[in-house]
Scaffold this motif. Structure first.
Motif, PDB file in Angstrom:
ATOM      1  N   GLU A  41      -3.510 -39.631   1.128  1.00 48.63           N
ATOM      2  CA  GLU A  41      -3.385 -40.936   1.786  1.00 48.63           C
ATOM      3  C   GLU A  41      -2.320 -41.774   1.078  1.00 48.63           C
ATOM      4  O   GLU A  41      -2.180 -41.716  -0.145  1.00 48.63           O
ATOM      5  CB  GLU A  41      -4.727 -41.664   1.755  1.00 48.63           C
ATOM      6  CG  GLU A  41      -5.792 -41.028   2.643  1.00 48.63           C
ATOM      7  CD  GLU A  41      -7.090 -41.815   2.621  1.00 48.63           C
ATOM      8  OE1 GLU A  41      -7.346 -42.495   1.592  1.00 48.63           O
ATOM      9  OE2 GLU A  41      -7.824 -41.772   3.608  1.00 48.63           O
ATOM     10  N   GLN A  78     -12.697 -54.367  -4.387  1.00 49.18           N
ATOM     11  CA  GLN A  78     -12.211 -53.070  -4.820  1.00 49.18           C
ATOM     12  C   GLN A  78     -10.983 -53.208  -5.693  1.00 49.18           C
ATOM     13  O   GLN A  78     -10.552 -52.261  -6.305  1.00 49.18           O
ATOM     14  CB  GLN A  78     -11.890 -52.194  -3.589  1.00 49.18           C
ATOM     15  CG  GLN A  78     -13.121 -51.881  -2.749  1.00 49.18           C
ATOM     16  CD  GLN A  78     -12.776 -51.098  -1.500  1.00 49.18           C
ATOM     17  OE1 GLN A  78     -11.953 -51.540  -0.695  1.00 49.18           O
ATOM     18  NE2 GLN A  78     -13.383 -49.928  -1.331  1.00 49.18           N
ATOM     19  N   TYR A  82      -5.213 -47.977   2.984  1.00 51.11           N
ATOM     20  CA  TYR A  82      -4.842 -46.577   2.801  1.00 51.11           C
ATOM     21  C   TYR A  82      -4.575 -45.999   4.182  1.00 51.11           C
ATOM     22  O   TYR A  82      -5.258 -46.356   5.157  1.00 51.11           O
ATOM     23  CB  TYR A  82      -5.964 -45.785   2.115  1.00 51.11           C
ATOM     24  CG  TYR A  82      -6.117 -46.111   0.644  1.00 51.11           C
ATOM     25  CD1 TYR A  82      -5.114 -45.746  -0.254  1.00 51.11           C
ATOM     26  CD2 TYR A  82      -7.255 -46.732   0.153  1.00 51.11           C
ATOM     27  CE1 TYR A  82      -5.235 -46.022  -1.609  1.00 51.11           C
ATOM     28  CE2 TYR A  82      -7.382 -47.012  -1.195  1.00 51.11           C
ATOM     29  CZ  TYR A  82      -6.366 -46.656  -2.062  1.00 51.11           C
ATOM     30  OH  TYR A  82      -6.493 -46.948  -3.410  1.00 51.11           O
ATOM     31  N   THR A 141      -6.565 -45.599   7.469  1.00 52.22           N
ATOM     32  CA  THR A 141      -7.840 -44.895   7.303  1.00 52.22           C
ATOM     33  C   THR A 141      -8.903 -45.747   6.624  1.00 52.22           C
ATOM     34  O   THR A 141     -10.093 -45.535   6.841  1.00 52.22           O
ATOM     35  CB  THR A 141      -7.626 -43.609   6.477  1.00 52.22           C
ATOM     36  OG1 THR A 141      -7.044 -43.960   5.217  1.00 52.22           O
ATOM     37  CG2 THR A 141      -6.712 -42.642   7.228  1.00 52.22           C
ATOM     38  N   SER A 142      -8.501 -46.707   5.810  1.00 52.78           N
ATOM     39  CA  SER A 142      -9.479 -47.587   5.149  1.00 52.78           C
ATOM     40  C   SER A 142      -8.810 -48.876   4.724  1.00 52.78           C
ATOM     41  O   SER A 142      -7.583 -48.933   4.549  1.00 52.78           O
ATOM     42  CB  SER A 142     -10.108 -46.892   3.920  1.00 52.78           C
ATOM     43  OG  SER A 142      -9.098 -46.597   2.959  1.00 52.78           O
TER      44      SER A 142
END
Length: 326
Positions: free
Chosen positions: A292, A326, A304, A319-320
């Protein structure tokens, strides 16, 4: 309340009564005076709350002056509201000297005019600055020339237009500078007995300091006098500011252009290799084909994604999403 009598005056009065020089009936004699109707619910004068609200309005006005005028004068401008007081217009007019710099402002949609007096020393300093000088006042006061009055008229028009926003919580103003007067004898725009609120504002342009007096007649603001109280002003200001600022911020954020870039990978090479690199050479990255990619919004790593294509362009599929935690 009448003047307080001294002990000597009391003794003389008692002596005159005892000797018969003055009769008690004479003390009860009063002159007939004209009786005027007075509405205690809406008195024709400015209360302390009215003056405090006007002071708040012109403190906001002062902040607008200090942020807008430097663009024209190319010098720092400091503005401070000194005080707000209620006086008859005759007291304001009698304090004027010659020459004087008076701006007559139509306070539409309210009926009547307000008067803006600018210190002549400040007026000459502004003219000197706008004509390329250092912004120094004259050593000896003289009459303004026609050219100087045209220049000052434009400055006063700017100052007049800046009153719209501070008054916005009370009334939607459309003020207009009607004319400038330089002779105090022609300053009878208002009845001499009319009660007025006088806002004294200290303005400092560079090193030159002078006063601006804003004279507001009661008859002019009488239709909105009930709104000139701090409770109403703060409540409407909060509601208006919350809505307007929220909508403005949302619009600015929604239309902001943010650069987004995908990071294919990173590599370290020597400076010598960089100088000798040729077309067709291969630079090995620290990522694999199926890894990724990191997507940056501005300078913040935000997503990502996987690399791909869309039509004839390179593209990535998110994808995220990277959250703050985080």
């Amino acid at each position: 309340m009448g003047d307080t009598l001294s002990q000597d005056e009391i003794d003389n009065l008692l002596s005159a009564l005892s000797t018969g020089e003055m009769k008690p009936e004479e003390l009860d004699e009063t002159e007939d005076k004209a009786v005027m109707n007075y509405n205690f619910a809406r008195p024709s004068k400015f209360s302390k709350d009215h003056l405090r609200t006007l002071e708040i309005i012109y403190e906001n006005y002062g902040r607008l002056l200090s942020t807008n005028l430097p663009a024209y004068f190319r010098k720092s401008v400091q503005v401070e509201v000194m005080n707000a007081e209620a006086n008859a217009y005759s007291e304001f007019a009698n304090a004027l000297s010659n020459p004087v710099l008076l701006g007559v402002v139509n306070f539409a949609p309210l009926e009547g005019n307000i008067v803006v007096e600018l210190a002549t020393s400040l007026g000459f300093a502004i003219v000197d600055r706008l004509l390329g000088g250092g912004g120094d006042p004259l050593e000896k006061t003289r009459e303004f020339t026609e050219i100087e009055l045209i220049i000052l008229e434009r400055v006063l028009e700017i100052c007049t237009n800046l009153m719209i926003d501070p008054w916005g919580n009370v009334v939607e103003l459309e003020p207009r500078l009607e004319r400038i007067e330089t002779n105090s004898q022609f300053a009878q725009f208002i009845s001499p007995t009319e009660m007025t609120a006088i806002l004294t504002i200290n303005i400092k342009v560079g090193e030159v300091e002078g006063l601006m007096n804003v004279c507001i007649p009661y008859s002019c603001v009488e239709p909105v006098i009930d709104k000139l109280n701090t409770k109403y002003w703060y409540s409407t200001a909060t509601a208006k500011d919350d809505n307007s600022y929220t909508e403005t911020m949302e619009h600015l954020i929604n239309t902001a252009q943010i650069p987004v870039r995908a990071m294919l990978g990173r590599s370290l090479i020597s400076f010598n290799d960089l100088m000798n690199i040729q077309i067709g050479d291969i630079v090995k990255l620290d990522t694999k084909v199926n890894d990724e990619l990191e997507i940056y919004a501005g300078n913040i790593k935000k997503f990502y994604a996987l690399p791909g294509a869309a039509s004839d362009s390179y593209a990535v599929r998110v994808t995220s999403v990277i959250r703050e935690e985080q």
